[in-house]
Structures are given as C-alpha cells and as structure tokens.
Design a protein around this motif. Sequence first.
Motif, PDB file in Angstrom:
ATOM      1  N   ALA A  76       0.858  -1.173   0.000  1.00  0.00           N
ATOM      2  CA  ALA A  76       0.000   0.000   0.000  1.00  0.00           C
ATOM      3  C   ALA A  76       0.901   1.231   0.000  1.00  0.00           C
ATOM      4  O   ALA A  76       2.119   1.139   0.162  1.00  0.00           O
ATOM      5  CB  ALA A  76      -0.900  -0.006   1.231  1.00  0.00           C
ATOM      6  N   SER A  77       0.298   2.406  -0.181  1.00  0.00           N
ATOM      7  CA  SER A  77       1.079   3.627  -0.034  1.00  0.00           C
ATOM      8  C   SER A  77       0.334   4.558   0.911  1.00  0.00           C
ATOM      9  O   SER A  77      -0.897   4.487   1.047  1.00  0.00           O
ATOM     10  CB  SER A  77       1.336   4.289  -1.379  1.00  0.00           C
ATOM     11  N   PHE A  78       1.108   5.367   1.600  1.00  0.00           N
ATOM     12  CA  PHE A  78       0.512   6.321   2.540  1.00  0.00           C
ATOM     13  C   PHE A  78       1.381   7.567   2.552  1.00  0.00           C
ATOM     14  O   PHE A  78       2.558   7.529   2.174  1.00  0.00           O
ATOM     15  CB  PHE A  78       0.371   5.709   3.937  1.00  0.00           C
ATOM     16  N   LYS A  79       0.786   8.671   2.975  1.00  0.00           N
ATOM     17  CA  LYS A  79       1.514   9.928   3.046  1.00  0.00           C
ATOM     18  C   LYS A  79       1.628  10.375   4.499  1.00  0.00           C
ATOM     19  O   LYS A  79       0.724  10.125   5.305  1.00  0.00           O
ATOM     20  CB  LYS A  79       0.782  11.017   2.252  1.00  0.00           C
ATOM     21  N   VAL A  80       2.737  11.018   4.809  1.00  0.00           N
ATOM     22  CA  VAL A  80       2.874  11.659   6.119  1.00  0.00           C
ATOM     23  C   VAL A  80       3.349  13.095   5.898  1.00  0.00           C
ATOM     24  O   VAL A  80       4.043  13.386   4.928  1.00  0.00           O
ATOM     25  CB  VAL A  80       3.859  10.919   7.071  1.00  0.00           C
ATOM     26  N   LYS A  81       2.945  13.969   6.796  1.00  0.00           N
ATOM     27  CA  LYS A  81       3.492  15.332   6.778  1.00  0.00           C
ATOM     28  C   LYS A  81       3.664  15.799   8.210  1.00  0.00           C
ATOM     29  O   LYS A  81       2.918  15.391   9.107  1.00  0.00           O
ATOM     30  CB  LYS A  81       2.614  16.294   5.976  1.00  0.00           C
TER      31      LYS A  81
END
Lengths: 93, 93
Positions: A76-81
Amino acid sequence: MITENQYFDGNVKSLGYTTAEGKSTVGIINPGEYEFGTADKEIMYIVEGELSALLPEQTDWKIFKAGSQFEVPANASFKVKTDVQTAYLCQYR
Amino acid sequence: MITENQYFDGNVKSLGYTTAEGKSTVGIINPGEYEFGTADKEIMYIVEGELSALLPEQTDWKIFKAGSQFEVPANASFKVKTDVQTAYLCQYR
C-alpha cells in the motif's frame, strides 16, 4: 547489524535492526510531506514529535502524537506530513 | 538536520534531531556491554528490546524493558548491557 537508511534526499533517515518478532526501524522525519510504499505490513509508533498521516483508502489526514500508532497493510502507499522533526518506530510484522 | 552518530565500532548508532524542548537521539544498541559518559542530563526511554543499566552511584544492575525509562545526571557515567538489539530514545534536557 545496524543498517543505515535514508530517503528523500536525507530528509528521512532510519536505523534498522532485528527482533525476535521481526524487523524494525527507528527513524527521524524532517518537516515536509512524503509518500511511502509498503512491501510488508507496517506498524508505526510516534516516539517523539507529531505527524499527520493520510492512510490507504482514507480521504482525511489524521494527526498522530507521541505515544500513538497506526498500521499500514502490505503493498500500500501512505503519506505523512509534519512541521517538526519527528521520531518513529516502525515494526514490519 | 538529522545527524548520524556511531560509537563502539558501530555497535551503537543513533540519529540526532532537535525538538522545542531540546536535543534528542533515537538509536540502536547491539548485544554487548558499554559504558557511556554524559555531558548533559539524559532521559533514556527503551523503545523496543530490553537492557540492563548500572546507573551512577548504584551497585546493582537494573533491568529496563520497552516502555520504561531512566535518568542519568550530567557529567556522570553509566553502563548498559543487552542480549538483544535494543532501540532507545535519549532526551538531553
């Protein structure tokens, strides 16, 4: 062995090791926004600092403070900021 | 900036960063026994794994498991030993 990893021009760095339950890393994320892909299931614990994550199949960013955790399935892919340097533990299980 | 540090022939590695409250590192300790010296007060949190510590002025080793913590005053030395790769957070405060 302690492996050294870096991503996004050195804005994310981690150290890898092995436990009886599987591989883990501890790392630091510099302020910014990043997209990660998973090969295995990952359990992410925020150790110090705070970040927001946009998890797979979600449309809203969620805030994770120190002491909280989230899981990401394999492949899967995920984003963090984050606005602050944030330390994390990632368990590959 | 994320600084990279290593000690004891690479058997202890850490990544350094800065928070609003002061400097911190996350790191990994390989199996073995090590003696550290402090310049500032250190608060050590065991993130994953387990170690024993011989703290300043103490005669007995104490076991610290994941989730536990101990403090070491400035300008002191302490020993740690572990049988497993152990991840820690160290806050210099």
